[in-house]
Design an enzyme around this catalytic site. Sequence first.
Site, short mmCIF file in Angstrom:
data_model
loop_
_atom_site.label_atom_id
_atom_site.label_comp_id
_atom_site.label_asym_id
_atom_site.label_seq_id
_atom_site.Cartn_x
_atom_site.Cartn_y
_atom_site.Cartn_z
N ASP A 146 -43.13 26.83 42.45
CA ASP A 146 -43.01 27.71 43.56
C ASP A 146 -41.68 27.60 44.37
O ASP A 146 -41.30 26.45 44.37
CB ASP A 146 -44.29 27.89 44.55
CG ASP A 146 -44.22 29.34 45.21
OD1 ASP A 146 -45.12 30.06 44.71
OD2 ASP A 146 -43.41 29.38 46.16
N ARG A 169 -42.28 37.06 60.95
CA ARG A 169 -41.82 35.99 60.45
C ARG A 169 -40.77 35.23 60.84
O ARG A 169 -40.91 33.86 60.75
CB ARG A 169 -41.75 36.01 58.62
CG ARG A 169 -43.05 36.95 58.31
CD ARG A 169 -43.94 35.79 57.69
NE ARG A 169 -44.78 36.48 56.82
CZ ARG A 169 -44.80 36.59 55.47
NH1 ARG A 169 -43.89 35.99 54.71
NH2 ARG A 169 -45.81 36.92 54.94
#
Length: 274
Positions: A146, A35
Amino acid sequence: MFEMSDSEFALFRDFVLEMTGILLRPEKRTLLENRLRPRLRAHAMTSYLEYYTHLRSLGPDAVGELANAVTTDTTECWRSPHQWDFLIGTVFPILVSQAASTAGSRTPLFWSAGCSTGEEAYSLAIAAAESLPTALARQMQVLATDISPRAIEKAGQGRYRPARLAKLPPGALARHFTPEPDGTWLAKPALRERVIFRVQNLLEPTPAPVPFTVILCRNVMIYFAEAVRRRLVDRLCEALAPGGWLFLGPSEMLLDPPAGIEHRAPSVYRRSLP
Ligand SMILES: C[S@@+](CC[C@H](N)C(=O)[O-])C[C@H]1O[C@@H](n2cnc3c(N)ncnc32)[C@H](O)[C@@H]1O
């Protein structure tokens, strides 16, 4: 190809825990490397330590970049259908009778906490539009939050591939989305205007307005360290109106719910009425 050393992994693990509450176990190291690698390339950096130092220098602003890189955004509309059956079949009739007895004095507030790319929040708005009396459905508001700015940006667009919408009840897709030439489906304006999306870290104080009638915080705490999870459950329960409902993910049931919180269905809890 860059490799992450043990000490670099430990630095990122502690940083991620501090900023997001997410616990990265040792087996997540390869995932973390994969990532972060594109971020290193984007900044023309040659080691994970260099990227870590850069993130640390951003102070609180690091959280967005870190969250974009490490969070898991798996989601879909109508995820865990039995919970939607419970919301519509059990919770909504109670809200309807409460609204009748209080003459609609309280706006039903719903919160999708850890909403990822928005499918859960739009599902709430669809459930209300399809199953609540029109006047009550119009009053209802959905706040969706979020930690990941990238997820919230996608959520606001409301554009999804068919696989993300496959579990919607029959006919709901055509009623609430329009097909686009590229094969995606776009949420109709009437659906979009029911939902407010915000970037928000669940480690920070609960966003106003409270109290909430229904909170969905599903498949979020599963990634958190135990102590963070317990603090969050307490805060979510405090943010519920008396008689309000908390939905967690199927594997997130509370072994020891806070005082005044009753277990009502699999991973569904209700704050007691006074
Ligand atoms: C697996 S998704 C769950 C989405 C949706 N609730 C569902 O059940 O389908 C988990 C989401 O939690 C978010 N998240 C993780 N840590 C967070 C935090 N500290 N504050 C807010 N959101 C967080 C992630 O960005 C991700 O979008």
